[in-house]
Design a protein around this motif. Structure first.
Motif, short mmCIF file in Angstrom:
data_model
loop_
_atom_site.label_atom_id
_atom_site.label_comp_id
_atom_site.label_asym_id
_atom_site.label_seq_id
_atom_site.Cartn_x
_atom_site.Cartn_y
_atom_site.Cartn_z
N MET A 1 0.83 -1.21 0.00
CA MET A 1 0.00 0.00 0.00
C MET A 1 0.86 1.26 0.00
N ASN A 2 0.35 2.29 -0.66
CA ASN A 2 0.99 3.61 -0.66
C ASN A 2 0.26 4.46 0.38
N ILE A 3 0.92 4.71 1.51
CA ILE A 3 0.26 5.40 2.63
C ILE A 3 0.92 6.75 2.89
N THR A 4 0.09 7.77 3.01
CA THR A 4 0.56 9.13 3.30
C THR A 4 0.32 9.45 4.77
N GLY A 5 1.31 10.09 5.39
CA GLY A 5 1.18 10.55 6.77
C GLY A 5 0.94 12.04 6.81
N ILE A 6 0.08 12.48 7.71
CA ILE A 6 -0.11 13.92 7.95
C ILE A 6 -0.03 14.15 9.47
N ILE A 7 0.37 15.36 9.84
CA ILE A 7 0.53 15.72 11.24
C ILE A 7 -0.36 16.92 11.51
N THR A 8 -1.28 16.79 12.46
CA THR A 8 -2.32 17.80 12.60
C THR A 8 -2.67 18.06 14.08
N GLU A 9 -3.52 19.08 14.27
CA GLU A 9 -4.13 19.31 15.58
C GLU A 9 -5.65 19.35 15.47
N TYR A 10 -6.18 19.77 14.30
CA TYR A 10 -7.63 19.80 14.08
C TYR A 10 -8.35 20.45 15.25
N ASN A 11 -8.01 21.71 15.49
CA ASN A 11 -8.52 22.38 16.70
C ASN A 11 -9.37 23.61 16.38
N PRO A 12 -10.55 23.45 15.71
CA PRO A 12 -11.16 22.21 15.23
C PRO A 12 -10.91 22.01 13.72
N PHE A 13 -11.48 20.95 13.15
CA PHE A 13 -11.32 20.62 11.73
C PHE A 13 -12.10 21.62 10.88
N HIS A 14 -11.39 22.36 9.99
CA HIS A 14 -12.05 23.39 9.17
C HIS A 14 -11.78 23.17 7.68
N ASN A 15 -12.24 24.11 6.85
CA ASN A 15 -12.11 23.96 5.39
C ASN A 15 -10.67 23.81 4.93
N GLY A 16 -9.76 24.52 5.57
CA GLY A 16 -8.36 24.41 5.20
C GLY A 16 -7.82 23.01 5.43
N HIS A 17 -8.28 22.37 6.50
CA HIS A 17 -7.86 21.00 6.79
C HIS A 17 -8.40 20.03 5.73
N LEU A 18 -9.66 20.26 5.31
CA LEU A 18 -10.25 19.40 4.28
C LEU A 18 -9.49 19.57 2.96
N HIS A 19 -9.12 20.80 2.64
CA HIS A 19 -8.33 21.07 1.43
C HIS A 19 -6.98 20.35 1.50
N HIS A 20 -6.35 20.39 2.66
CA HIS A 20 -5.06 19.72 2.87
C HIS A 20 -5.22 18.21 2.70
N LEU A 21 -6.27 17.65 3.29
CA LEU A 21 -6.51 16.21 3.22
C LEU A 21 -6.81 15.76 1.78
N SER A 22 -7.67 16.52 1.09
CA SER A 22 -8.01 16.19 -0.30
C SER A 22 -6.79 16.29 -1.20
N SER A 23 -5.97 17.32 -0.96
CA SER A 23 -4.76 17.51 -1.76
C SER A 23 -3.75 16.40 -1.50
N ALA A 24 -3.68 15.93 -0.25
CA ALA A 24 -2.77 14.84 0.09
C ALA A 24 -3.09 13.60 -0.74
N ARG A 25 -4.37 13.30 -0.87
CA ARG A 25 -4.78 12.14 -1.67
C ARG A 25 -4.50 12.37 -3.16
#
Length: 401
Positions: A1-25
């Motif tokens: 498997m090709n697995i990506t790691g991300i390091i976060t705080e999600y304090n709280p989870f907002h649109n920028g975090h979703l953009h980061h997660l979608s871009s990571a994929r």
């Protein structure tokens, strides 16, 4: 498997975090995303606005496959140790191919150049650093000027002014020092600066969202700044009288510990000579958390550094010898949540990981790093009545089928 790691705080989870997660994929083409997330306390030295289980729920609902808690000791450390702890866990899992992080510059080559010099510390750099320090410049400024001189690139100066760039450099330094095969990949950060207190764009900062939540009637306006699933969770919490937690609520407990003379300042990593006396002196001149920090703050001691120290005092980090907690044999991966893909990843990790994978906290703990996580939850429960002091034993991972 090709697995990506991300390091976060999600304090709280907002649109920028979703953009980061979608871009990571999209950028890595990965099969799954593993997230290292701070628990109930943040790297800037503040309690999480929402507890680690609710934030895990937000992360899983928005598409993170597997959430692992960053031990509190590392979560409440300087950028260097925060990064080293996170990367040490990701590397030890034996399944992570790359790390995907946001930065203001968006250029991983420049970050690698800087990280390489800081890791290798060539003689020219050491000499330049010594010259600049002897001029009376701060360490940060001396390092910046020395890097520009050694690398012969004036544009690098601006890179070193931005917090996400600095954290990215620390991630790469950790990769280099660990001799890890994990590949660093960065995304240019969009929207407000991380410490912007005003809701200004679709990608408003977590800071601005937290500031907005200080007003109990403001949650409706947050709908456009958070993904629908995050907003729904937040709204439901509010309807159930869930308290959003801010640093001010720690003040009376910190004050008690200081005035009762029960703190071993020598066990705190970031304490400098004389700072302990300043803390003891100013607690009697301060009537609020913010006033206390500002009374201590100086050119030498930043707001964030002081906040981290005060939060370390709040959770009782001084009971432990901090230097001993860096022992790599103490590392573990505490699983906070996963979906079906995460379950597959976890199954593979059991074959490849060189550190323990914890899905259920044992009754008898002989690991001081894990002991501190349990203590941190107990302390967080003093601030948040919705969190049971023994939640670490009572709650299992959040599972989405």
């Amino acid at each position: 498997m090709n697995i990506t790691g991300i390091i976060t705080e999600y304090n709280p989870f907002h649109n920028g975090h979703l953009h980061h997660l979608s871009s990571a994929r999209a950028v890595t083409g990965c099969d799954g995303v593993v997230c290292i997330m701070s628990g109930n306390f943040m790297q800037r030295g503040e309690p999480a606005i929402i507890d680690k289980w609710e934030r895990t729920y937000m992360a899983i609902e928005n598409g993170v496959d597997l959430v692992i808690e960053l031990p509190t000791f590392y979560a409440l450390s300087s950028a260097e140790h925060f990064a080293k702890g996170s990367l040490s866990i990701l590397d030890s899992l034996g399944i992570i191919n790359n790390i995907f992080f946001g930065s203001e510059c968006g250029n991983v080559e420049d970050l690698v150049k800087i990280a390489s010099v800081l890791t290798d510390e060539p003689l020219e750099f050491k000499n330049e650093l010594k010259v600049n320090l002897n001029k009376g410049l701060t360490f940060a400024k001396s390092r910046e000027l020395s890097l520009v001189k050694v690398l012969g690139d004036e544009t690098l100066s601006e890179i070193l002014q931005n917090s996400n760039n600095i954290l990215g450099i620390e991630y790469i330094k950790a990769i280099l020092s660990l001799n890890s095969k994990i590949k660093p990949i960065t995304l240019k950060r969009k929207g407000s600066a991380y410490n912007d207190k005003n809701l200004a764009s679709e990608f408003s900062s977590a800071t601005s969202i937290r500031e907005s939540l200080k007003n109990p009637n403001s949650s409706d306006e947050l709908a456009k700044y958070m993904p629908p699933k995050s907003y729904e969770i937040l709204k439901k919490l509010q309807e159930n009288d869930y308290p959003f937690i801010f640093e001010e609520e720690m003040f009376k407990f910190i004050k008690y510990r200081i005035v009762s003379n029960c703190i071993n300042f020598n066990n705190l990593l970031e304490i400098s000579e004389g700072l302990d006396n300043k803390i003891i002196k100013e607690i009697y001149n301060s009537n609020s958390y913010e006033e206390f920090v500002l009374n201590i703050k100086s050119k030498r001691y930043t707001y964030t550094k002081i906040s981290r120290l005060l939060t370390q005092i709040f959770i009782g980090l001084d009971i432990y010898n901090s230097k001993n907690l860096f022992n790599k044999d103490l590392l573990y991966a505490r699983i906070l949540g996963f979906n079906n893909k995460g379950r597959e990843i976890l199954k593979e990790m059991k074959k490849t990981s060189t550190i323990p994978l914890i899905t259920k906290v044992p009754k008898n703990i002989d690991n001081p790093l894990l002991e501190l996580d349990i203590a941190a939850t107990k302390c967080y429960s003093l601030l948040n009545a919705k969190v049971h002091p023994f939640s670490d034993y009572l709650k299992g991972p959040i599972i989405k089928h």
